[in-house]
Design a protein around this motif. Structure first.
Motif, PDB file in Angstrom:
ATOM      1  N   ARG A 104       0.835  -1.199   0.000  1.00 55.10           N
ATOM      2  CA  ARG A 104       0.000   0.000   0.000  1.00 55.10           C
ATOM      3  C   ARG A 104       0.869   1.247   0.000  1.00 55.10           C
ATOM      4  NH1 ARG A 104      -3.526  -1.633   5.100  1.00 55.10           N
ATOM      5  NH2 ARG A 104      -4.317  -3.609   4.371  1.00 55.10           N
ATOM      6  N   SER A 105       0.231   2.373  -0.002  1.00 53.99           N
ATOM      7  CA  SER A 105       0.935   3.649   0.050  1.00 53.99           C
ATOM      8  C   SER A 105       1.743   3.746   1.341  1.00 53.99           C
ATOM      9  CB  SER A 105      -0.072   4.797  -0.012  1.00 53.99           C
ATOM     10  OG  SER A 105       0.534   6.000   0.386  1.00 53.99           O
ATOM     11  N   LYS A 106       2.903   4.385   1.278  1.00 53.06           N
ATOM     12  CA  LYS A 106       3.742   4.550   2.465  1.00 53.06           C
ATOM     13  C   LYS A 106       3.061   5.424   3.511  1.00 53.06           C
ATOM     14  CE  LYS A 106       8.225   3.748   0.424  1.00 53.06           C
ATOM     15  NZ  LYS A 106       9.595   4.220   0.251  1.00 53.06           N
ATOM     16  N   ARG A 107       2.096   6.201   3.110  1.00 50.59           N
ATOM     17  CA  ARG A 107       1.420   7.092   4.056  1.00 50.59           C
ATOM     18  C   ARG A 107       0.293   6.402   4.830  1.00 50.59           C
ATOM     19  NH1 ARG A 107       1.149  13.032   1.282  1.00 50.59           N
ATOM     20  NH2 ARG A 107       3.289  13.047   0.569  1.00 50.59           N
ATOM     21  N   VAL A 108      -0.120   5.234   4.388  1.00 51.41           N
ATOM     22  CA  VAL A 108      -1.205   4.528   5.067  1.00 51.41           C
ATOM     23  C   VAL A 108      -0.610   3.668   6.177  1.00 51.41           C
ATOM     24  CG1 VAL A 108      -3.082   2.864   4.829  1.00 51.41           C
ATOM     25  CG2 VAL A 108      -2.632   4.500   2.993  1.00 51.41           C
ATOM     26  N   HIS A 109      -0.919   4.042   7.410  1.00 53.29           N
ATOM     27  CA  HIS A 109      -0.421   3.313   8.578  1.00 53.29           C
ATOM     28  C   HIS A 109      -1.578   2.651   9.312  1.00 53.29           C
ATOM     29  CE1 HIS A 109       3.832   4.447   8.831  1.00 53.29           C
ATOM     30  NE2 HIS A 109       3.457   5.605   8.295  1.00 53.29           N
ATOM     31  N   THR A 110      -1.260   1.560   9.949  1.00 57.94           N
ATOM     32  CA  THR A 110      -2.204   0.901  10.839  1.00 57.94           C
ATOM     33  C   THR A 110      -1.634   1.005  12.246  1.00 57.94           C
ATOM     34  OG1 THR A 110      -2.844  -0.667   9.122  1.00 57.94           O
ATOM     35  CG2 THR A 110      -3.366  -1.271  11.389  1.00 57.94           C
ATOM     36  N   GLU A 111      -2.473   1.382  13.192  1.00 52.84           N
ATOM     37  CA  GLU A 111      -2.067   1.491  14.594  1.00 52.84           C
ATOM     38  C   GLU A 111      -2.603   0.265  15.339  1.00 52.84           C
ATOM     39  OE1 GLU A 111      -0.597   4.522  16.051  1.00 52.84           O
ATOM     40  OE2 GLU A 111      -0.259   5.086  13.962  1.00 52.84           O
ATOM     41  N   ILE A 112      -1.725  -0.399  16.053  1.00 52.15           N
ATOM     42  CA  ILE A 112      -2.111  -1.598  16.813  1.00 52.15           C
ATOM     43  C   ILE A 112      -1.657  -1.403  18.258  1.00 52.15           C
ATOM     44  CG2 ILE A 112      -1.840  -4.092  17.049  1.00 52.15           C
ATOM     45  CD1 ILE A 112      -0.974  -4.037  14.029  1.00 52.15           C
TER      46      ILE A 112
END
Length: 198
Positions: A104-112
């Protein structure tokens, strides 16, 4: 996007304890923060960003006492080993991870976030809480004979508490009885009207 999990961990005083935290392996970890809410203003338990850890962001009480279980974080294992635990280590720990999927895009982050409630005890043997014993039953409160017996601590503490309570009640009753008898002896008998001198 974010998600959270929580579990409880008990550790004996002075041992090394592993605070488990894992993520899926198809994601790249950009930030890893191990923290404790009551210490956040003074630093992290462990802080990792841009492929390295930062000890200068660490709370002083954790210097030289924490390390990743797997420094390379293979298979998404970001578990933390806390060495020589003390009573001051009791608390709610958060394993907060910011990840990105390489596809995915480098700007899309998932927080866990994973939360671990650590309790440090002075016990020298393992204890199953009543809650854990009931959970091991078949849902109807039925347990194996070994579980029904209970922990050695409960077997000692409950009778001791009962004996102490009975002793306190007996002492209280004796003091109350002595006080009543003492009051009766010191009562001054007032002259009645019949015996009054005219």
């Amino acid at each position: 996007m974010s998600s959270a999990l929580q579990h409880d961990v008990q550790a004996k005083l002075g041992v090394d304890v592993t605070l488990q935290c894992e993520i899926s392996t198809d994601e790249i970890i950009s930030v890893l923060k191990w923290s404790r809410a009551d210490l956040n203003t003074d630093g992290y338990v462990y802080f990792y960003r841009n492929k390295r850890s930062y000890e200068n962001y660490q709370h002083p009480s954790f210097h030289g006492r924490v390390k990743l279980k797997d420094p390379e974080m293979k298979d998404g294992d970001v578990s933390l080993i806390l060495k020589n635990v003390t009573f001051n280590d009791t608390g709610m720990y958060e394993c907060h991870i910011a990840v990105r999927n390489p596809e995915r895009s480098k700007r899309v982050h998932t927080e866990i976030s994973h939360f671990i409630n650590l309790t440090v005890t002075a016990e020298t043997h393992d204890i199953l809480s009543e809650k854990q014993i009931m959970e091991k039953g078949d849902g109807h409160g039925n347990m194996d004979d070994a579980e029904r017996v209970g922990s050695p601590t409960l077997q000692v503490v409950v009778p001791v508490v009962v004996v102490v309570v009975v002793a306190l009640v007996a002492v209280g009753f004796g003091v109350h009885r002595q006080t009543r008898q003492h009051k009766k002896q010191h009562l001054v008998k007032l002259p009645s009207e019949d015996s009054a001198v005219v």
